[in-house]
Design an enzyme around this catalytic site. Structure first.
Site, short mmCIF file in Angstrom:
data_model
loop_
_atom_site.label_atom_id
_atom_site.label_comp_id
_atom_site.label_asym_id
_atom_site.label_seq_id
_atom_site.Cartn_x
_atom_site.Cartn_y
_atom_site.Cartn_z
N HIS A 87 0.70 -1.77 -0.05
CA HIS A 87 0.12 0.27 -0.22
C HIS A 87 0.83 1.25 -0.15
CE1 HIS A 87 -4.09 -2.00 1.05
NE2 HIS A 87 -2.99 -2.93 1.49
N LYS B 62 -8.27 13.94 4.00
CA LYS B 62 -7.15 12.74 4.90
C LYS B 62 -6.09 12.75 5.96
CE LYS B 62 -6.75 13.86 -0.21
NZ LYS B 62 -6.27 12.68 -0.41
N ARG B 63 -5.70 12.14 5.65
CA ARG B 63 -4.53 12.62 6.95
C ARG B 63 -3.73 13.33 6.59
NH1 ARG B 63 -3.69 8.03 11.05
NH2 ARG B 63 -2.16 9.54 11.42
N LYS C 272 0.94 14.62 0.95
CA LYS C 272 -0.61 14.74 0.24
C LYS C 272 -0.74 16.23 -0.05
CE LYS C 272 -2.16 10.65 2.60
NZ LYS C 272 -3.25 10.30 1.72
N THR D 48 -8.60 6.68 -1.88
CA THR D 48 -9.89 5.60 -2.35
C THR D 48 -10.97 7.23 -1.94
OG1 THR D 48 -9.50 5.22 0.02
CG2 THR D 48 -9.59 3.30 -1.75
N LYS E 185 -14.88 8.19 -3.87
CA LYS E 185 -15.98 8.76 -3.25
C LYS E 185 -16.35 10.00 -3.88
CE LYS E 185 -14.17 5.78 0.73
NZ LYS E 185 -13.45 6.01 1.91
C1 26V Z 1 2.09 1.59 7.58
C2 26V Z 1 2.91 2.10 9.35
C3 26V Z 1 4.01 1.35 8.35
C4 26V Z 1 4.64 1.69 10.14
C5 26V Z 1 3.36 2.07 11.35
C6 26V Z 1 2.21 1.75 11.17
C7 26V Z 1 1.84 1.62 9.86
C8 26V Z 1 0.81 1.65 9.58
C9 26V Z 1 -0.21 1.73 8.49
C10 26V Z 1 0.90 1.51 7.68
C11 26V Z 1 -0.09 1.65 6.24
C12 26V Z 1 0.39 2.65 5.38
C13 26V Z 1 -0.31 2.83 4.05
C14 26V Z 1 -1.89 3.29 3.49
O1 26V Z 1 -2.93 2.79 4.62
N1 26V Z 1 -1.59 3.26 2.69
C15 26V Z 1 -2.50 3.75 2.07
O2 26V Z 1 -3.15 2.42 1.34
C16 26V Z 1 -4.93 2.70 0.45
C17 26V Z 1 -5.50 2.08 0.34
O3 26V Z 1 -4.54 0.82 -0.22
C18 26V Z 1 -4.46 3.93 -0.87
O4 26V Z 1 -5.28 4.32 -1.41
C19 26V Z 1 -3.35 5.02 0.08
O5 26V Z 1 -2.69 5.08 -1.10
C20 26V Z 1 -2.35 5.14 0.25
O6 26V Z 1 -1.22 6.14 1.00
#
Ligand code: 26V
Length: 826
Positions: free
Chosen positions: A371, A561-562, A567, A669, A673
């Site tokens: 992701h 968004k975050r 971003k 996403t 929406k």
């Molecule tokens: C990464 C990490 C890194 C270590 C700490 C804990 C943690 C928690 C979550 C993440 C994942 C972040 C990745 C994420 O949310 N990506 C998003 O995924 C969406 C669904 O596929 C996508 O639409 C977004 O573009 C993407 O940023």
């Protein structure tokens, strides 16, 4: 022997009668008295909410038991979705819609002097996720159930989900989210579904009777995982998918020790410590590698889930020989990647398989979704930490790596460099690369949008791509139209139903038939009126929570968004400041009235993101209080963005901001929406924006900025943000106002760090590079918005061409390309 093969699931059980409003009323009153324990005339709105949810949960339970029975009878191959995050939001209205009870329950409540609109506000958001990745998991469960796929979700029942964000003096302050404090009416506690999960200890290796090496992991510290089941309904399918969430409990040994050792206080302390594992969701989505508790959380979750999968499989099929044929496991990012060595450990040490057989099975079961390509978000764990906490797993990882590198040597003879690049171990940093582990252990690896998958193949996973050209595939993300239109935009739903019928609710490609209504003035008027109502509702929310007035006659421009540098909320803010400067300098007369909304949470430890939030609030204070801006420009930061807020913001927005640095947003996403609700997008050629542009057509989207290739090129050529700053008067003015404290005269140095980030420190996210083009295209937005007919026509064309962006399509893609599962038969 019975004559028929079909078992009557609920033989002898009185199914809940919800066929009439009267029956529902009786149930609700009974739940209040017998379940909640309150006299109806004294029941609070929350009591009513619990009564309705309890009734609905009963119906879901019936449907779940029947679904499970069909799966067993049909010996269906099943997908298990392993995710550390599920951002479900509220469930009451959504579930009522799914099971076709919305109108009857609304009527029953009205008869009883209540309104569903009011009582539904008393449900807490289930916010067991950070953002995109967690919300995607929730959309996928909805699509699985709606299309009768045999699916099952595993996660953690965090006691504290995503924090509540308050804004105090302009700054984000995190407060714990105690979403369970009134209980959770949706879950079933399963005190008898428990598994031990082991940590630390040491390994003992010896030869068994048959001469084979046997490994024992001994002197471990154990925690118990206990299941809570949440039923997830499908829309009109009668199928219910289970989400099983694990909660950490101290083992009974602790209890015994309490009595035996006499050291009561220490024993209770230890008990509390082990229960910390499911205490809190880590609220960061980049970098927290090296946090021991997070590693333990990931393993706790993985181990319980795999033990459960293997136990259930053995119950149904006798042994594990059919496992790869019946079980498919999807890893939602690398967070559950320890499932690969854990599966090996269970097969080797518990079930007695030899290495080759165990590895053949493991590789046939897992798949991994990536992701993010941001290097700082790619998980790695220190070898030293794994050695302490999961010694057996480290051992297995080494062995997987050894065998994998042997193969690499055969494929790439005489190329020692590639070994170091592909290795699961980063020798220099002494860390395990979880993404490499996930790739090696998986049959397929997928990206979440075409560009993202392409970049995976060409950059981060290029060596893996050379090794196996079929492994990496694309599955573009999607969103569920049931929550993001049917539930949250009922008036638009009615309009679409009137024009093209209801089939789009389970087949979004049907929306294409809505396109011709873009030329129907009557439909356009209705569409515009619906948008206006939704803007009214959003304006009310913004005013109630921030005090800022949003006039629905203005353009509503949202970025939610975050908060992340990539971003580029800062780019948005630079545009707002530019408009403000034009107004201040007397150029405001012709300006299009605009209300800019920004919302989102920052990771608590992400300093610059928090400064950006504060800057937005400080700038908003100045802009909103300047009389010159009245009726022309408003800026608001809405606190505590979550699923429920999104349900109001998205239908009430005209312009959707999707402005990440090209190549950095894997998919997005929210972009889908918004477009699905008739907002036009202003965006970069990033993530799924590219596919949205291809679907809606260049005339119906506002694209600007450098491409991913151009960004890479600039980075290599030596990018010089100062030159851009020096050459652009308006940009310089806006950036200087930030850097010199225009918005905070009492603390002029407050945003020096922001100034430094986009200039002195090299502008890593190319804000300067995209500014001028962004401003140019925002002017085109204004021109278009001044032609309301034209704008509405484009908005309708957007809606009609979003058929490819349903999570139903994503799930059908996964089912076909990766999971090889088919829908349950009736
Ligand atoms: C990464 C990490 C890194 C270590 C700490 C804990 C943690 C928690 C979550 C993440 C994942 C972040 C990745 C994420 O949310 N990506 C998003 O995924 C969406 C669904 O596929 C996508 O639409 C977004 O573009 C993407 O940023």
């Amino acid at each position: 022997m019975q004559e028929t093969a079909t078992v009557q699931p609920m033989a002898g059980v009185d199914l809940i009668d919800v066929s009439t409003v009267e029956a529902i009323k009786r149930h609700l009153l009974s739940h209040l008295v017998h379940g909640v324990g309150v006299a109806p005339q004294y029941a609070s709105p929350r009591d009513w909410m619990v009564a309705v949810a309890t009734l609905v949960r009963g119906v879901l339970s019936e449907q779940y038991l029947e679904t499970a029975l069909r799966e067993r009878e049909q010996k269906a191959r099943r997908v298990y979705y392993l995710s550390l995050e599920y951002l479900m939001g509220r469930s009451l209205r959504k579930t009522l819609l799914d099971i076709g009870l919305l109108e009857r329950v609304e009527q029953a409540l009205t008869d009883l002097g209540q309104e569903l609109e009011d009582i539904q506000e008393h449900e807490y958001d289930a916010a067991l996720g950070n953002g995109g990745l967690g919300r995607l998991a929730a959309c996928f469960l909805d699509s699985l159930a709606t299309h009768s796929y045999p699916g099952f979700g595993y996660g953690i029942r965090y006691e504290f989900g995503m924090f509540t964000q308050r804004i105090e003096h302009g700054e984000q302050v995190e407060h714990p989210e105690t979403w369970l404090r009134h209980g959770n009416p949706w879950e079933f506690e399963r005190p008898s579904i428990i598994y031990p999960v082991r940590f630390r200890g040491r390994m003992m290796t010896f030869r068994g009777e048959d001469g084979r090496e046997v490994c024992r992991w001994i002197d471990t510290e154990d925690v118990i995982a206990m299941a809570y089941d949440v039923p997830v309904s499908g829309f009109g399918s009668g199928v219910v998918t289970k989400l099983r969430l694990w909660s950490a409990r101290a083992t009974r040994d602790f209890d015994l020790n309490i009595f035996n050792q006499g050291n009561y206080i220490d024993a209770v302390k230890a008990k509390t410590l082990s229960e910390n594992l499911s205490k809190v969701l880590y609220p960061a989505d980049t970098t927290l590698m090296g946090q021991e508790l997070r590693l333990m959380q990931e393993y706790f979750f993985v181990s319980a889930s795999l033990q459960d999968i293997l136990a259930r499989h053995t119950r149904t099929y006798g042994d594990l020989s059919a496992l790869p044929e019946k079980v498919c496991i999807q890893l939602n990012d690398t967070h559950p990647a320890l499932a690969v060595p854990e599966m090996m450990r269970l097969l080797l040490d518990q079930y007695g398989y030899d290495w080759a057989a165990a590895w053949a099975m493991t590789r046939g079961i897992f798949n991994y979704t990536n992701h993010t390509l941001l290097p700082e978000a790619l998980e790695t764990w220190p070898i030293a930490m794994l050695e302490q906490i999961l010694p057996r797993h480290l051992d297995i990882i080494y062995k997987i790596n050894y065998q994998f590198l042997q193969q690499v040597k055969v494929s790439f003879p005489g190329q020692p460099d590639i070994l170091g690049r592909l290795s699961l171990i980063d020798d220099g940093a002494r860390r395990v690369r979880m993404a490499h582990l996930a790739v090696v252990g998986s049959g397929h690896v997928n990206g979440v949008a075409a560009l993202h998958t392409d970049l995976m193949r060409r950059h981060v996973f290029a060596d893996f791509q050379r090794l196996d050209t079929d492994k990496i595939v694309n599955v573009t993300n999607g969103v569920t139209q049931r929550r993001w239109v049917v539930q949250s935009n009922p008036d638009l739903t009615a309009l679409i139903d009137d024009c093209i019928g209801p089939r789009w609710k389970t087949d979004l490609t049907e929306l294409k038939a809505f396109e011709r209504f873009a030329d129907d003035a009557g439909v356009r008027d209705r569409f515009a009126a619906i948008k206006r109502d939704n803007k009214q509702r959003l304006g009310a929310l913004v005013e109630a929570r921030t005090g800022v007035r949003f006039d629905p006659a203005a353009l509503f421009d949202s970025q939610v968004k975050r908060i992340h540098e990539y971003k580029r909320q800062l780019l948005n803010l630079l545009h707002v400041i530019t408009l403000y400067n034009r107004i201040r300098s007397g150029q405001g007369d012709g300006i299009l009235p605009r209300c800019v909304l920004i919302a989102g949470k920052s990771a608590p430890g992400y300093f610059l993101a928090k400064q950006i939030i504060r800057l937005i609030n400080d700038a908003a204070m100045v802009i909103n209080n300047d009389p010159a801006c009245k009726g022309r420009l408003s800026l608001a930061f809405l606190p505590n963005y979550n699923v429920s807020a999104a349900e109001v913001i998205i239908p009430g927005t005209d312009l959707s901001e999707q402005i990440s640095t090209a190549g950095m947003e894997a998919s997005g996403t929210g972009n889908m929406k918004f477009a699905l609700n008739g907002a036009l997008t202003i965006g970069t050629l990033d993530g799924a924006n590219i596919e949205i542009k291809d679907a809606v057509g260049d005339d119906n989207i506002f694209i600007f900025g450098k491409t991913a290739a151009e960004v890479t090129e600039m980075r290599m050529q030596g990018y010089r943000p100062w030159d851009i700053y020096n050459a652009d008067e308006e940009l310089r003015q806006a950036v200087d106002m930030i850097g010199s404290g225009y918005f905070t005269p009492d603390d002029p140095g407050r945003y020096r760090c922001v100034f430094d980030a986009i200039l002195t420190h090299g502008d890593h996210f190319f804000v300067m590079a995209d500014y001028a083009d962004y401003i140019r295209v925002q002017a085109q937005v204004e021109q278009t918005y001044r032609q309301p007919e034209d704008w509405t026509r484009k908005a309708i064309i957007n809606v009609a061409n979003m058929g490819g962006f349903s999570s139903d399509r994503s799930i059908h893609d996964y089912a076909r390309k990766i999971w090889r599962i088919t829908p349950l038969k009736r």
